[in-house]
Design a protein around this motif. Structure first.
Motif, PDB file in Angstrom:
ATOM      1  N   HIS A 178       0.830  -1.204   0.000  1.00  0.00           N
ATOM      2  CA  HIS A 178       0.000   0.000   0.000  1.00  0.00           C
ATOM      3  C   HIS A 178       0.868   1.259   0.000  1.00  0.00           C
ATOM      4  CE1 HIS A 178      -3.615   2.328   0.615  1.00  0.00           C
ATOM      5  NE2 HIS A 178      -2.955   3.015   1.520  1.00  0.00           N
ATOM      6  N   ARG A 179       1.846   1.302   0.888  1.00  0.00           N
ATOM      7  CA  ARG A 179       2.692   2.483   1.046  1.00  0.00           C
ATOM      8  C   ARG A 179       3.607   2.704  -0.161  1.00  0.00           C
ATOM      9  NH1 ARG A 179       5.040   1.481   5.931  1.00  0.00           N
ATOM     10  NH2 ARG A 179       6.554   0.188   4.864  1.00  0.00           N
ATOM     11  N   GLU A 180       4.153   1.611  -0.715  1.00  0.00           N
ATOM     12  CA  GLU A 180       5.165   1.753  -1.763  1.00  0.00           C
ATOM     13  C   GLU A 180       4.621   1.702  -3.182  1.00  0.00           C
ATOM     14  OE1 GLU A 180       8.670  -0.682  -1.090  1.00  0.00           O
ATOM     15  OE2 GLU A 180       8.190  -0.713   1.055  1.00  0.00           O
ATOM     16  N   VAL A 181       3.393   1.205  -3.365  1.00  0.00           N
ATOM     17  CA  VAL A 181       2.836   1.087  -4.720  1.00  0.00           C
ATOM     18  C   VAL A 181       1.536   1.880  -4.852  1.00  0.00           C
ATOM     19  CG1 VAL A 181       1.992  -0.521  -6.483  1.00  0.00           C
ATOM     20  CG2 VAL A 181       3.945  -1.166  -5.048  1.00  0.00           C
ATOM     21  N   VAL A 182       0.539   1.574  -4.039  1.00  0.00           N
ATOM     22  CA  VAL A 182      -0.783   2.203  -4.186  1.00  0.00           C
ATOM     23  C   VAL A 182      -0.706   3.704  -3.948  1.00  0.00           C
ATOM     24  CG1 VAL A 182      -3.157   2.277  -3.308  1.00  0.00           C
ATOM     25  CG2 VAL A 182      -2.007   0.067  -3.626  1.00  0.00           C
ATOM     26  N   VAL A 183      -0.130   4.110  -2.838  1.00  0.00           N
ATOM     27  CA  VAL A 183      -0.103   5.546  -2.494  1.00  0.00           C
ATOM     28  C   VAL A 183       0.683   6.362  -3.516  1.00  0.00           C
ATOM     29  CG1 VAL A 183       0.664   7.239  -0.767  1.00  0.00           C
ATOM     30  CG2 VAL A 183      -0.593   5.189  -0.051  1.00  0.00           C
ATOM     31  N   PRO A 184       1.885   5.940  -3.947  1.00  0.00           N
ATOM     32  CA  PRO A 184       2.579   6.735  -4.970  1.00  0.00           C
ATOM     33  C   PRO A 184       1.805   6.861  -6.285  1.00  0.00           C
ATOM     34  CG  PRO A 184       4.134   5.293  -3.871  1.00  0.00           C
ATOM     35  CD  PRO A 184       2.753   4.886  -3.413  1.00  0.00           C
ATOM     36  N   LEU A 185       1.143   5.781  -6.705  1.00  0.00           N
ATOM     37  CA  LEU A 185       0.334   5.877  -7.921  1.00  0.00           C
ATOM     38  C   LEU A 185      -0.793   6.887  -7.737  1.00  0.00           C
ATOM     39  CD1 LEU A 185       0.152   2.109  -8.891  1.00  0.00           C
ATOM     40  CD2 LEU A 185       1.202   3.934 -10.263  1.00  0.00           C
ATOM     41  N   ARG A 186      -1.457   6.864  -6.584  1.00  0.00           N
ATOM     42  CA  ARG A 186      -2.532   7.811  -6.294  1.00  0.00           C
ATOM     43  C   ARG A 186      -1.999   9.244  -6.313  1.00  0.00           C
ATOM     44  NH1 ARG A 186      -4.061   6.625  -1.055  1.00  0.00           N
ATOM     45  NH2 ARG A 186      -5.144   4.851  -1.919  1.00  0.00           N
ATOM     46  N   GLU A 187      -0.844   9.455  -5.701  1.00  0.00           N
ATOM     47  CA  GLU A 187      -0.280  10.800  -5.645  1.00  0.00           C
ATOM     48  C   GLU A 187       0.028  11.331  -7.031  1.00  0.00           C
ATOM     49  OE1 GLU A 187       2.957  10.265  -2.907  1.00  0.00           O
ATOM     50  OE2 GLU A 187       1.635  10.473  -1.160  1.00  0.00           O
ATOM     51  N   VAL A 188       0.596  10.508  -7.898  1.00  0.00           N
ATOM     52  CA  VAL A 188       0.894  10.945  -9.271  1.00  0.00           C
ATOM     53  C   VAL A 188      -0.404  11.232 -10.016  1.00  0.00           C
ATOM     54  CG1 VAL A 188       1.852  10.234 -11.501  1.00  0.00           C
ATOM     55  CG2 VAL A 188       3.128   9.804  -9.393  1.00  0.00           C
ATOM     56  N   ARG A 189      -1.375  10.335  -9.896  1.00  0.00           N
ATOM     57  CA  ARG A 189      -2.661  10.551 -10.578  1.00  0.00           C
ATOM     58  C   ARG A 189      -3.296  11.865 -10.129  1.00  0.00           C
ATOM     59  NH1 ARG A 189      -7.538   9.988  -8.655  1.00  0.00           N
ATOM     60  NH2 ARG A 189      -6.928   8.549  -6.990  1.00  0.00           N
ATOM     61  N   ARG A 190      -3.327  12.110  -8.839  1.00  0.00           N
ATOM     62  CA  ARG A 190      -3.927  13.350  -8.333  1.00  0.00           C
ATOM     63  C   ARG A 190      -3.133  14.575  -8.772  1.00  0.00           C
ATOM     64  NH1 ARG A 190      -5.878  12.200  -2.078  1.00  0.00           N
ATOM     65  NH2 ARG A 190      -7.803  11.111  -2.626  1.00  0.00           N
ATOM     66  N   ARG A 191      -1.835  14.470  -8.765  1.00  0.00           N
ATOM     67  CA  ARG A 191      -0.992  15.614  -9.141  1.00  0.00           C
ATOM     68  C   ARG A 191      -1.205  16.002 -10.596  1.00  0.00           C
ATOM     69  NH1 ARG A 191       0.433  20.094  -9.282  1.00  0.00           N
ATOM     70  NH2 ARG A 191       2.592  20.741  -9.444  1.00  0.00           N
ATOM     71  N   LEU A 192      -1.448  15.041 -11.452  1.00  0.00           N
ATOM     72  CA  LEU A 192      -1.629  15.335 -12.875  1.00  0.00           C
ATOM     73  C   LEU A 192      -2.924  16.090 -13.172  1.00  0.00           C
ATOM     74  CD1 LEU A 192      -0.253  12.094 -14.535  1.00  0.00           C
ATOM     75  CD2 LEU A 192       0.733  14.396 -14.638  1.00  0.00           C
ATOM     76  N   LYS A 193      -3.811  16.203 -12.198  1.00  0.00           N
ATOM     77  CA  LYS A 193      -5.027  16.993 -12.403  1.00  0.00           C
ATOM     78  C   LYS A 193      -4.707  18.472 -12.583  1.00  0.00           C
ATOM     79  CE  LYS A 193      -8.928  14.812 -10.188  1.00  0.00           C
ATOM     80  NZ  LYS A 193      -9.843  14.882  -9.042  1.00  0.00           N
ATOM     81  N   THR A 194      -3.648  18.952 -11.935  1.00  0.00           N
ATOM     82  CA  THR A 194      -3.363  20.394 -11.931  1.00  0.00           C
ATOM     83  C   THR A 194      -1.961  20.761 -12.403  1.00  0.00           C
ATOM     84  OG1 THR A 194      -2.660  20.282  -9.615  1.00  0.00           O
ATOM     85  CG2 THR A 194      -4.985  20.825 -10.045  1.00  0.00           C
ATOM     86  N   GLY A 195      -1.106  19.839 -12.592  1.00  0.00           N
ATOM     87  CA  GLY A 195       0.259  20.152 -12.987  1.00  0.00           C
ATOM     88  C   GLY A 195       1.155  19.011 -12.616  1.00  0.00           C
ATOM     89  N   PRO A 196       2.408  19.134 -12.787  1.00  0.00           N
ATOM     90  CA  PRO A 196       3.193  20.252 -13.286  1.00  0.00           C
ATOM     91  C   PRO A 196       3.063  20.415 -14.800  1.00  0.00           C
ATOM     92  CG  PRO A 196       4.625  18.389 -12.927  1.00  0.00           C
ATOM     93  CD  PRO A 196       3.246  17.979 -12.457  1.00  0.00           C
ATOM     94  N   VAL A 197       3.495  21.539 -15.300  1.00  0.00           N
ATOM     95  CA  VAL A 197       3.443  21.815 -16.735  1.00  0.00           C
ATOM     96  C   VAL A 197       4.170  20.685 -17.451  1.00  0.00           C
ATOM     97  CG1 VAL A 197       4.224  23.439 -18.514  1.00  0.00           C
ATOM     98  CG2 VAL A 197       3.301  24.294 -16.353  1.00  0.00           C
ATOM     99  N   PRO A 198       3.579  20.093 -18.444  1.00  0.00           N
ATOM    100  CA  PRO A 198       2.497  20.571 -19.286  1.00  0.00           C
ATOM    101  C   PRO A 198       1.099  20.179 -18.809  1.00  0.00           C
ATOM    102  CG  PRO A 198       3.413  18.621 -20.283  1.00  0.00           C
ATOM    103  CD  PRO A 198       4.207  18.892 -19.033  1.00  0.00           C
ATOM    104  N   ALA A 199       0.978  19.500 -17.692  1.00  0.00           N
ATOM    105  CA  ALA A 199      -0.354  19.113 -17.188  1.00  0.00           C
ATOM    106  C   ALA A 199      -1.087  20.337 -16.666  1.00  0.00           C
ATOM    107  CB  ALA A 199      -0.213  18.081 -16.080  1.00  0.00           C
ATOM    108  N   PRO A 200      -2.356  20.352 -16.725  1.00  0.00           N
ATOM    109  CA  PRO A 200      -3.200  19.366 -17.392  1.00  0.00           C
ATOM    110  C   PRO A 200      -3.417  19.710 -18.871  1.00  0.00           C
ATOM    111  CG  PRO A 200      -4.586  20.881 -16.158  1.00  0.00           C
ATOM    112  CD  PRO A 200      -3.143  21.311 -15.941  1.00  0.00           C
ATOM    113  N   ASP A 201      -3.300  18.715 -19.701  1.00  0.00           N
ATOM    114  CA  ASP A 201      -3.651  18.846 -21.118  1.00  0.00           C
ATOM    115  C   ASP A 201      -4.065  17.471 -21.631  1.00  0.00           C
ATOM    116  OD1 ASP A 201      -1.316  17.400 -21.716  1.00  0.00           O
ATOM    117  OD2 ASP A 201      -0.292  19.072 -22.686  1.00  0.00           O
ATOM    118  N   ALA A 202      -4.370  17.389 -22.901  1.00  0.00           N
ATOM    119  CA  ALA A 202      -4.896  16.130 -23.448  1.00  0.00           C
ATOM    120  C   ALA A 202      -3.898  14.981 -23.292  1.00  0.00           C
ATOM    121  CB  ALA A 202      -5.278  16.314 -24.918  1.00  0.00           C
TER     122      ALA A 202
END
Length: 152
Positions: free
Chosen positions: A65-89
């Motif tokens: 959970h700590r080493e796989v699930v949580v990091p994937l969730r954090e990246v997915r959530r972060r891509l909602k607002t950035g970093p540049v070039p996110a968010p885009d198609a």
């Protein structure tokens, strides 16, 4: 597909369940998969979890959970607002693939949880066992929104 995973997919779509799970995760640091497992053991098996069973289940999945699930969730959530070039198609397509991978990681976590403990059928009252199990994991007050959403 495990019975736990099928049950989780079914109940997570009910009104209020996703919001209650995410509140428990974000406000109380809960592992939603562990919560769903605890609810499932009560609702489907009438099993009242012991502190030892919870500790063993948590220990079985904490690293994953700590080493796989949580990091994937954090990246997915972060891509909602950035970093540049996110968010885009292009980054939204990547975010969608990461979400699918995150769900697969959660399915794997639930497969491990489904084997803890060996569950008897028709023990305690299912609704009471579900509530008691969630209160054990979250505490009385934080568990109530999730209990209400799962039992209504």
């Amino acid at each position: 597909m495990s019975d736990l995973w099928s049950w989780s997919l079914r109940v997570y779509g009910r009104p209020g369940v996703a919001a209650a799970c995410l509140e428990a995760q974000d406000r109380h640091g809960a592992d939603v998969n562990l919560l769903l497992w605890a609810a499932w053991t009560g609702a489907e098996h009438g099993h009242l979890l012991t502190a030892g069973e919870v500790a063993a289940a948590r220990e079985a999945v904490v690293g994953w959970h700590r080493e796989v699930v949580v990091p994937l969730r954090e990246v997915r959530r972060r891509l909602k607002t950035g970093p540049v070039p996110a968010p885009d198609a292009d980054t939204e397509a990547l975010r969608t693939r990461i979400k699918a991978t995150e769900l697969e990681a959660e399915r794997i976590e639930q497969a491990v949880l489904a084997s803890h403990p060996a569950l008897p059928q028709h023990g305690a009252d299912p609704a009471a066992a579900l509530a008691a199990n969630l209160r054990m994991l979250l505490g009385p007050e934080p568990a109530e929104p999730l209990i209400r959403s799962l039992t209504s």
